[in-house]
Design a protein around this motif. Structure first.
Motif, PDB file in Angstrom:
ATOM      1  N   ASP A 182       0.831  -1.120  -0.028  1.00 16.07           N
ATOM      2  CA  ASP A 182       0.005   0.019  -0.098  1.00 16.07           C
ATOM      3  C   ASP A 182       0.861   1.351   0.084  1.00 16.07           C
ATOM      4  N   GLU A 183       0.482   2.227   0.160  1.00 16.55           N
ATOM      5  CA  GLU A 183       0.856   3.593   0.138  1.00 16.55           C
ATOM      6  C   GLU A 183       1.973   3.545   1.363  1.00 16.55           C
ATOM      7  N   ALA A 184       1.589   3.212   2.540  1.00 14.94           N
ATOM      8  CA  ALA A 184       2.642   3.389   3.664  1.00 14.94           C
ATOM      9  C   ALA A 184       3.741   2.553   3.273  1.00 14.94           C
ATOM     10  N   ARG A 185       3.588   1.485   2.649  1.00 14.03           N
ATOM     11  CA  ARG A 185       5.025   0.604   2.314  1.00 14.03           C
ATOM     12  C   ARG A 185       5.779   1.221   1.300  1.00 14.03           C
ATOM     13  N   LYS A 186       4.932   1.823   0.164  1.00 15.23           N
ATOM     14  CA  LYS A 186       5.611   2.591  -0.712  1.00 15.23           C
ATOM     15  C   LYS A 186       6.653   3.785  -0.095  1.00 15.23           C
ATOM     16  N   THR A 187       6.327   4.378   1.151  1.00 16.98           N
ATOM     17  CA  THR A 187       6.893   5.434   1.598  1.00 16.98           C
ATOM     18  C   THR A 187       8.220   4.842   2.507  1.00 16.98           C
ATOM     19  N   TRP A 188       8.271   3.494   2.519  1.00 24.05           N
ATOM     20  CA  TRP A 188       9.520   2.924   3.103  1.00 24.05           C
ATOM     21  C   TRP A 188      10.725   3.076   1.867  1.00 24.05           C
ATOM     22  N   ASP A 189      10.316   3.047   0.739  1.00 25.37           N
ATOM     23  CA  ASP A 189      11.284   3.086  -0.354  1.00 25.37           C
ATOM     24  C   ASP A 189      12.209   4.682  -0.243  1.00 25.37           C
ATOM     25  N   ARG A 190      11.549   5.652   0.517  1.00 22.33           N
ATOM     26  CA  ARG A 190      12.291   6.707   0.476  1.00 22.33           C
ATOM     27  C   ARG A 190      13.820   6.621   0.975  1.00 22.33           C
ATOM     28  N   ASP A 191      13.954   5.759   1.940  1.00 25.19           N
ATOM     29  CA  ASP A 191      15.333   5.490   2.617  1.00 25.19           C
ATOM     30  C   ASP A 191      16.005   4.482   1.990  1.00 25.19           C
ATOM     31  N   LYS A 192      15.629   3.913   0.748  1.00 23.11           N
ATOM     32  CA  LYS A 192      16.201   2.855   0.233  1.00 23.11           C
ATOM     33  C   LYS A 192      17.090   3.304  -1.183  1.00 23.11           C
ATOM     34  N   VAL A 193      17.772   2.398  -1.736  1.00 25.17           N
ATOM     35  CA  VAL A 193      18.406   2.590  -3.015  1.00 25.17           C
ATOM     36  C   VAL A 193      17.835   1.493  -3.837  1.00 25.17           C
ATOM     37  N   LEU A 194      17.015   2.068  -4.907  1.00 24.96           N
ATOM     38  CA  LEU A 194      16.378   1.089  -5.795  1.00 24.96           C
ATOM     39  C   LEU A 194      17.091   1.080  -7.133  1.00 24.96           C
ATOM     40  N   TYR A 195      17.681  -0.076  -7.788  1.00 21.44           N
ATOM     41  CA  TYR A 195      18.008  -0.194  -8.989  1.00 21.44           C
ATOM     42  C   TYR A 195      16.948  -1.013  -9.966  1.00 21.44           C
ATOM     43  N   GLY A 196      16.990  -0.578 -11.087  1.00 17.73           N
ATOM     44  CA  GLY A 196      16.165  -1.165 -12.260  1.00 17.73           C
ATOM     45  C   GLY A 196      16.944  -1.926 -13.192  1.00 17.73           C
ATOM     46  N   LEU A 197      16.391  -3.015 -13.646  1.00 24.18           N
ATOM     47  CA  LEU A 197      17.182  -3.573 -14.581  1.00 24.18           C
ATOM     48  C   LEU A 197      16.339  -3.301 -15.894  1.00 24.18           C
ATOM     49  N   PHE A 198      16.961  -2.725 -16.999  1.00 25.32           N
ATOM     50  CA  PHE A 198      16.379  -2.087 -18.119  1.00 25.32           C
ATOM     51  C   PHE A 198      16.824  -3.065 -19.479  1.00 25.32           C
ATOM     52  N   ASP A 199      16.010  -3.304 -20.322  1.00 26.60           N
ATOM     53  CA  ASP A 199      15.928  -3.876 -21.601  1.00 26.60           C
ATOM     54  C   ASP A 199      15.678  -2.747 -22.516  1.00 26.60           C
ATOM     55  N   ASP A 200      16.665  -2.017 -23.025  1.00 25.49           N
ATOM     56  CA  ASP A 200      16.449  -0.794 -23.754  1.00 25.49           C
ATOM     57  C   ASP A 200      15.654   0.214 -22.610  1.00 25.49           C
ATOM     58  N   ASP A 201      14.287   0.515 -22.922  1.00 24.54           N
ATOM     59  CA  ASP A 201      13.671   1.397 -22.218  1.00 24.54           C
ATOM     60  C   ASP A 201      12.821   0.649 -21.270  1.00 24.54           C
ATOM     61  N   GLU A 202      12.632  -0.793 -21.415  1.00 25.54           N
ATOM     62  CA  GLU A 202      11.632  -1.460 -20.614  1.00 25.54           C
ATOM     63  C   GLU A 202      12.382  -2.004 -19.382  1.00 25.54           C
ATOM     64  N   LEU A 203      11.756  -1.741 -18.331  1.00 25.14           N
ATOM     65  CA  LEU A 203      12.067  -2.303 -16.837  1.00 25.14           C
ATOM     66  C   LEU A 203      11.645  -3.681 -16.832  1.00 25.14           C
ATOM     67  N   ILE A 204      12.707  -4.721 -16.741  1.00 22.22           N
ATOM     68  CA  ILE A 204      12.448  -6.197 -16.441  1.00 22.22           C
ATOM     69  C   ILE A 204      12.890  -6.670 -15.434  1.00 22.22           C
ATOM     70  N   GLY A 205      13.336  -5.775 -14.454  1.00 21.78           N
ATOM     71  CA  GLY A 205      13.836  -6.315 -13.019  1.00 21.78           C
ATOM     72  C   GLY A 205      14.170  -5.188 -12.074  1.00 21.78           C
ATOM     73  N   ALA A 206      14.315  -5.568 -10.937  1.00 21.73           N
ATOM     74  CA  ALA A 206      14.536  -4.501  -9.689  1.00 21.73           C
ATOM     75  C   ALA A 206      14.976  -4.946  -8.521  1.00 21.73           C
ATOM     76  N   MET A 207      15.854  -4.026  -8.073  1.00 25.09           N
ATOM     77  CA  MET A 207      16.384  -4.502  -6.644  1.00 25.09           C
ATOM     78  C   MET A 207      16.071  -3.344  -5.635  1.00 25.09           C
ATOM     79  N   VAL A 208      15.787  -3.822  -4.412  1.00 24.71           N
ATOM     80  CA  VAL A 208      15.604  -2.679  -3.361  1.00 24.71           C
ATOM     81  C   VAL A 208      16.660  -3.037  -2.132  1.00 24.71           C
TER      82      VAL A 208
END
Length: 403
Positions: A35-61
Motif C-alpha cells: 500500500d501507500e505506507a509501504r511505498k514510503t519505505w522506499d524513500r530510505d532505500k536505494v532502488l535499482y532497475g534492470l532495463f532492456d532498452d527502455d523497458e523495466l525487466i527487473g528491480a532490486m531494493v
C-alpha cells in the motif's frame, strides 16, 4: 537490445513501474499488501532497475549498512528469468562495494538455491508475513567480480578534466590513468598561474557531470584541496589504526598541513591509543621537486636521525600530490632505520573516495574499452617531452595546441 542497470528515483515513472513489477511477482501471489505506507519505505532505500532498452525487466531494493549493502528484494520479470540476469544483478552490486565489505540479503526459503549460487552463505531463519519462512544470507566481497551488468547514465560519457600549469604536475597523469583506465581524461596545460584560470577550473569542477582535478601548481600559494568534502585526516587515522601495530604513524607534509592540528585531533578521535609523529618539510621541498635528488635526501636524513628512537611503523606522506613519491621515501626510511614500514597511500585514499563518489552518483564509464587521453597545451612540444618522461605507456596520446 541493451540490458543495463540504473538507479530508480523515488516516485518517478520508473518507481511506479518497479512497484507494479514487485506486486506482480513478490506480493500478490502470496496475498501480501503493498500500500501507500509501504511505498514510503522506499524513500530510505536505494532502488535499482534492470532495463532492456527502455523497458523495466527487473528491480532490486537495497539499503546501506555499516559493513556494506543489504538486499531486501531482487526480482526479474517472468519472461526474462533463467537467463542468468539475477546473478549478474548481484555481481553488479558487488562492484559497487570495496574489497572485504559485506553484502547481506534476505529472501524466502525458495530463494536459497539462488543466493547460494551467487556465493552467499545462509545465516538465520525466521518467519515473515503470513507465516512464510525466510532466510538471511551473507557474503564478503572479494573484489574479483567480472562482467557485471553496466550501470548507465549519460554523464558517464563526459571526460575527467585535469587542469595543470607548465607541465609541472604531469606526474599525476599516469596515477589518474591507472586508477581510472576506462575514463576519457582531458588535460588542460596552462602557462600561467592566473587566478582567472583557477576560477574557470573550479567552475568546470562544479558544473561538469564528471570530476575536475586541479593541479597544486595552478593553486600557487592557495590551499590545495583535491576533494572539497574529503576528510583526509580522518581517512589517514582510520588506515593507521588498521595498519599500525605500534599505533604510531609518521606523517610527512608541510607546516601548513600541520598548522591546524587536524591530524592529531583525527588520530585521537579514531582511537586513544593512536599517536602521530609529524615531520614538516619546507614547501619548496615538496612542490615542483619531482625527482628526489641528493639535496632532498641530505635534508631528509637529518630529520630522520632525530626519530630513530621513535617506534613508528607506519608512514603517510600527507601532501597529496607529492604522495606519488612516497614509495621512494618509504624505501629510504626503511634502509636508514633498518625498519619495516607499512605505508598509507594518501593519493590512493583520495582516489578511492573519488571512485566511491562517482559510483554512487552513477558517473563512471561502464564500457570495457580503455579511455582516451587528450592533452591541450600552450606548449605542445614541452607537453610531449614531459609525457614521454613520466608516462611512456601513452607517449603517443593526442596533444592539441591551445592558441
Amino acid at each position: 537490445m541493451t540490458i543495463y542497470m540504473n538507479t530508480i528515483a523515488y516516485d518517478s515513472p520508473a518507481h511506479e513501474a518497479a512497484i507494479a513489477l514487485r506486486k506482480h511477482i513478490l506480493f500478490n501471489p502470496y496475498d501480501e499488501a503493498f500500500d501507500e505506507a509501504r511505498k514510503t519505505w522506499d524513500r530510505d532505500k536505494v532502488l535499482y532497475g534492470l532495463f532492456d532498452d527502455d523497458e523495466l525487466i527487473g528491480a532490486m531494493v537495497t539499503k546501506k549498512t555499516e559493513e556494506g549493502l543489504h538486499v531486501e528484494e531482487i526480482l526479474i520479470s517472468y519472461n526474462k528469468q533463467r537467463q542468468g540476469l539475477g546473478k549478474q544483478m548481484m555481481a553488479f552490486l558487488e562492484t559497487r562495494l570495496e574489497k572485504d565489505q559485506i553484502l547481506t540479503a534476505e529472501g524466502p526459503l525458495s530463494a536459497r538455491a539462488f543466493y547460494e549460487a551467487c556465493g552467499f552463505a545462509p545465516k538465520s531463519k525466521y518467519r515473515g508475513p503470513n507465516d512464510r519462512m525466510r532466510l538471511d544470507f551473507e557474503k564478503k566481497v572479494t573484489g574479483k567480480t567480472k562482467n557485471p551488468l553496466p550501470l548507465f547514465d549519460h554523464r558517464q560519457n563526459l571526460p575527467l578534466m585535469y587542469f595543470t600549469m607548465g607541465t609541472k604536475d604531469f606526474e599525476l597523469i599516469p596515477v589518474i590513468r591507472n586508477h581510472f583506465p576506462k575514463e576519457h581524461l582531458f588535460v588542460v596545460d596552462l602557462l600561467r598561474d592566473d587566478a582567472s584560470w583557477l576560477d574557470f577550473a573550479k567552475e568546470t569542477k562544479r558544473r561538469t557531470g564528471k570530476y575536475t582535478f586541479i593541479a597544486p601548481a595552478l593553486y600557487g600559494n592557495r590551499a590545495f584541496r583535491p576533494l572539497d568534502d574529503f576528510d583526509l585526516p580522518a581517512k589517514c587515522a582510520s588506515e593507521a589504526d588498521r595498519l599500525s601495530k605500534s599505533k604510531t604513524a609518521l606523517l610527512i607534509g608541510t607546516n601548513h598541513e600541520f598548522s591546524t592540528n587536524g591530524y592529531r585531533a583525527a588520530f585521537e578521535s579514531e582511537s586513544p591509543s593512536l599517536s602521530t609523529v609529524e615531520m614538516p618539510l619546507e614547501a619548496e621541498d615538496l612542490r615542483g621537486r619531482y625527482n628526489l635528488d641528493a639535496d632532498f635526501y641530505n635534508s631528509f636524513a637529518e630529520k630522520i636521525d632525530a626519530l630513530k628512537e621513535n617506534p613508528f611503523d607506519t608512514l603517510a606522506v600527507i601532501d597529496v600530490p607529492f604522495s606519488t613519491q612516497s614509495d621512494a621515501m618509504e624505501k629510504f626510511l626503511e634502509e636508514t632505520l633498518a625498519r619495516k614500514l607499512a605505508k598509507i597511500d594518501v593519493f590512493d585514499l583520495f582516489i578511492t573516495g573519488l571512485r566511491k563518489d562517482l559510483l554512487e552518483t552513477n558517473r563512471l564509464r561502464h564500457e570495457a574499452s580503455p579511455g582516451q587521453l587528450v592533452i591541450f597545451s600552450e606548449t605542445p612540444d614541452r607537453a610531449r617531452a614531459e609525457l614521454v618522461r613520466v608516462h611512456p605507456a601513452e607517449m603517443s596520446a593526442k596533444i592539441e595546441t591551445i592558441r
